[in-house]
Enzyme design. Structure first.
Site, PDB file in Angstrom:
ATOM      1  N   CYS A   1      10.211   1.326   1.647  1.00 27.06           N
ATOM      2  CA  CYS A   1      11.087   0.244   2.097  1.00 27.06           C
ATOM      3  C   CYS A   1      12.525   0.718   2.164  1.00 27.06           C
ATOM      4  CB  CYS A   1      10.975  -0.938   1.168  1.00 27.06           C
ATOM      5  SG  CYS A   1      11.187  -0.414  -0.499  1.00 27.06           S
TER       6      CYS A   1
ATOM      7  N   GLY B   1       6.322  -6.509  -0.295  1.00 25.35           N
ATOM      8  CA  GLY B   1       5.544  -6.352   0.934  1.00 25.35           C
ATOM      9  C   GLY B   1       6.380  -6.709   2.143  1.00 25.35           C
ATOM     10  N   SER B   2       5.723  -7.127   3.186  1.00 24.41           N
ATOM     11  CA  SER B   2       6.423  -7.363   4.450  1.00 24.41           C
ATOM     12  C   SER B   2       7.130  -8.710   4.455  1.00 24.41           C
ATOM     13  CB  SER B   2       5.401  -7.349   5.602  1.00 24.41           C
ATOM     14  OG  SER B   2       4.483  -8.424   5.396  1.00 24.41           O
TER      15      SER B   2
ATOM     16  N   GLU C   1      11.276  -3.390  11.567  1.00 30.61           N
ATOM     17  CA  GLU C   1      10.889  -2.371  10.595  1.00 30.61           C
ATOM     18  C   GLU C   1       9.859  -1.436  11.229  1.00 30.61           C
ATOM     19  OE1 GLU C   1       8.753  -3.581   6.997  1.00 30.61           O
ATOM     20  OE2 GLU C   1      10.274  -2.393   6.009  1.00 30.61           O
TER      21      GLU C   1
ATOM     22  N   TRP D   1       0.806  -1.232   0.000  1.00 26.95           N
ATOM     23  CA  TRP D   1       0.000   0.000   0.000  1.00 26.95           C
ATOM     24  C   TRP D   1       0.841   1.286   0.000  1.00 26.95           C
ATOM     25  CZ3 TRP D   1       1.867   2.161   4.323  1.00 26.95           C
ATOM     26  CH2 TRP D   1       2.169   1.355   5.427  1.00 26.95           C
ATOM     27  N   ASN D   2       2.163   1.193   0.091  1.00 28.31           N
ATOM     28  CA  ASN D   2       2.865   2.458   0.308  1.00 28.31           C
ATOM     29  C   ASN D   2       3.125   3.254  -0.960  1.00 28.31           C
ATOM     30  OD1 ASN D   2       4.606   0.109   0.101  1.00 28.31           O
ATOM     31  ND2 ASN D   2       6.302   1.533   0.300  1.00 28.31           N
TER      32      ASN D   2
ATOM     33  N   GLU E   1      10.494  -8.771  -2.771  1.00 31.79           N
ATOM     34  CA  GLU E   1      11.058  -7.481  -2.358  1.00 31.79           C
ATOM     35  C   GLU E   1      10.393  -7.122  -1.030  1.00 31.79           C
ATOM     36  OE1 GLU E   1      13.730  -6.493  -5.494  1.00 31.79           O
ATOM     37  OE2 GLU E   1      13.288  -5.478  -3.608  1.00 31.79           O
ATOM     38  N   LEU E   2      11.149  -7.260   0.066  1.00 34.93           N
ATOM     39  CA  LEU E   2      10.509  -7.215   1.377  1.00 34.93           C
ATOM     40  C   LEU E   2      10.966  -5.990   2.173  1.00 34.93           C
ATOM     41  CD1 LEU E   2      10.781 -11.050   2.067  1.00 34.93           C
ATOM     42  CD2 LEU E   2       9.015  -9.794   0.816  1.00 34.93           C
TER      43      LEU E   2
ATOM     44  N   LYS F   1      -2.464  -8.163  -8.164  1.00 30.56           N
ATOM     45  CA  LYS F   1      -3.346  -8.092  -7.000  1.00 30.56           C
ATOM     46  C   LYS F   1      -2.766  -7.053  -6.030  1.00 30.56           C
ATOM     47  CE  LYS F   1      -3.848  -9.060  -3.258  1.00 30.56           C
ATOM     48  NZ  LYS F   1      -4.059  -8.025  -2.175  1.00 30.56           N
ATOM     49  N   PRO F   2      -3.219  -5.779  -6.143  1.00 29.44           N
ATOM     50  CA  PRO F   2      -2.705  -4.741  -5.249  1.00 29.44           C
ATOM     51  C   PRO F   2      -3.249  -4.923  -3.824  1.00 29.44           C
ATOM     52  CG  PRO F   2      -3.661  -3.804  -7.253  1.00 29.44           C
ATOM     53  CD  PRO F   2      -4.119  -5.230  -7.146  1.00 29.44           C
TER      54      PRO F   2
END
Ligand code: TXE
Length: 478
Positions: free
Chosen positions: A264, A208-209, A362, A134-135, A230-231, A158-159
């Site tokens: 991130c 995402g996370s 984080e 969401w960022n 990509e976390l 899929k956002p």
């Protein structure tokens, strides 16, 4: 079952989405696979032309897209930047992908056996699944999608269910380019929708996370498909004794609180040399206090609301935990509810230790915890503490001095005499170290080439050898 979507500026549910069920996802996936057969047969140049047409269509829908992203995220100027950046990225891959594909499709090669030659074909994956956070809702939905399309893949996106408003206007832009509409679609939904989608695709690109990235990676492994993960990160900034303390404070502030720290590649912890700690902290606090909230006026100020209200709770809990363990808040420190939105003024903490949550987990908010170090070895040890390794920054009096320290940091990208530069460049390939990610680089040539499998064509221009040629007698020469 509808999902309510909260407006980050008002705290009200003012939108809903209908998560797609598994059967509908399968139907969409099949249609995209059917379209991909034609799409992959186009020349790279023809696909590039259609990507340029999509860029033009996005431009025509700019106003609706900016409005939707602004409602999604509670900030306006960065929403404009997101739309600009997607248009530029479509044009860039249209310009560069055809040559890159040609360069990596080597012609025939001789082998040690004169009658045998080889060549390699690049075969695009059929259907790539993209799952995004969401960022930066649009940017992080398209950063993997565009090169996958250029490679000849079809893509299903899929956002995040937190920021889905931009999907419908973007789908209207896609509909204006039929060749692209046959191979690109968004679906609305949450984690369950994302999990169901992984079952339908040949490659998953996830942003995402770490916890969710691990789940997606496990699902991909079970489905025997590759994953680009990509976390999160806990990016450190090292401010060496030779750095200018006031300039360093300016850089540390911007690299930590831009997009309300929800990036991130944000700087999440700062280590400063004792020699300049006092002027650095004085300047940092002064500049942090001068930062203005984007409230009540959306179009003025520096710090928007948290895009996801839950993140505000996570950040406040980390600050309170640090204070309970002896940390001092020099400025900021308390989430405010203004007009229904959750805001946090840039927050500077000292007397923190690496084992506090604020220094090891984080944060993803406008928080700058600072530790003072005495030697460069100590600074490098601090930087390399923890499980992350996304990116980092080193500020010094010279690029050479900073770079010598940068090489000792276990992170996939290190900004020298600046911070968070991975958000501005795409050329340099980078890995994610530690738990910050897995799989091929999304930056550089790898950003495109990871979407191909390689097929070796091995030609026998002489006579194929009979079994007898491999008999004991023949092989031993008896
Ligand atoms: O993450 P989540 P969020 C990181 C950032 C922060 C987090 C914020 O550091 O930690 O992402 O994004 C879907 N199977 N980065 O809260 O929960 C979910 O619906 C399949 C790093 O959104 O991980 C959403 O679309 N999908 C990054 C997406 O996963 C699932 C840049 C992300 O959700 C799922 C940006 C499941 N089981 C943020 N569960 C970088 N390194 O570039 C959820 N989802």
């Amino acid at each position: 079952m509808s999902l309510a979507v909260i407006n980050p500026r008002t705290g009200e549910a003012d939108y809903t989405i209908e998560p797609l069920d598994a059967a509908s996802i399968a139907r969409v996936a099949k249609a995209l696979r059917d379209g991909q057969r034609t799409w992959s047969a186009f020349t790279p140049e023809r696909r590039a032309d259609h990507l340029r047409s999509l860029a033009d269509a996005v431009e025509r829908h700019r106003q609706d897209l900016v409005a939707a992203l602004t409602a999604d995220t509670g900030r306006s100027a960065i929403s404009v930047i997101e739309v600009d950046s997607v248009i530029r990225t479509l044009q860039r891959w249209a310009r560069t992908a055809p040559d890159l594909i040609r360069q990596h499709q080597p012609s025939g090669n001789a082998t040690a056996i004169p009658s045998i030659t080889t060549s390699t074909r690049l075969v695009p994956y059929g259907l790539v699944g993209v799952i995004s956070p969401w960022n930066f809702p649009l940017t992080l939905s398209m950063i993997d999608t565009i090169p996958a399309l250029a490679a000849g893949c079809a893509v299903l996106i899929k956002p995040s269910e937190v920021t889905p408003r931009f999907i419908r206007p973007f789908m209207r832009a896609i509909a204006e380019v039929p060749e692209v509409a046959a191979v690109l679609s968004f679906i609305e939904g949450d984690g369950r929708t994302g999990a169901a989608m992984v079952e339908q695709v040949d490659f998953v690109a996830f942003t995402g996370s770490v916890p969710t990235g691990r789940k997606v990676g496990e699902s991909a492994a079970r489905a025997f498909i590759p994953a680009s993960l990509e976390l999160g990160g806990k990016d450190p900034m090292l401010v060496l004794a030779s750095a200018d303390p006031v300039k360093a404070a300016e850089t540390a502030l911007r690299a930590s609180v831009l997009n309300t720290g929800q990036a991130c590649q944000s700087i999440e912890r700062v280590y400063v040399a004792r020699e300049i700690a006092e002027p650095f902290l004085a300047a940092l606090v002064e500049k942090a206090r001068a930062a203005r909230l984007n409230f009540p006026d959306l179009h003025s100020g520096d710090i928007g609301p948290f895009i996801f209200a839950k993140q505000a709770q996570i950040v406040q809990a980390q600050i309170d935990d640090a204070v309970a363990q002896g940390a001092r808040v020099l400025t900021g420190g308390k989430v405010e509810t203004l007009g229904g939105g959750k805001y946090l003024r840039p927050t500077v903490l000292v007397d923190v230790t690496d084992d506090m949550m604020i220094m090891s987990e984080e944060t993803f908010g406008p928080v700058i915890p600072v530790i003072v170090f005495d030697t460069v070895d100590q600074a490098v040890a601090h930087a390399n503490a923890g499980v992350y390794g996304l990116s980092a920054a080193v500020l010094a009096g010279s690029i050479e001095e900073a770079e010598a320290v940068a090489r000792r940091i276990a992170a996939g990208a290190v900004s020298i005499n600046d911070g968070s530069l991975t958000g501005l460049v795409w050329e340099a390939e980078k890995s994610s170290f530690g738990h910050s990610g897995l799989g091929p680089s999304r930056m550089g040539d790898s950003g495109l080439l990871r979407f191909f499998r390689k097929q070796a064509i091995i030609r026998q221009s002489g006579s194929a050898l009979p079994l007898a040629a491999y008999s004991e007698e023949a092989l031993s020469g008896r």
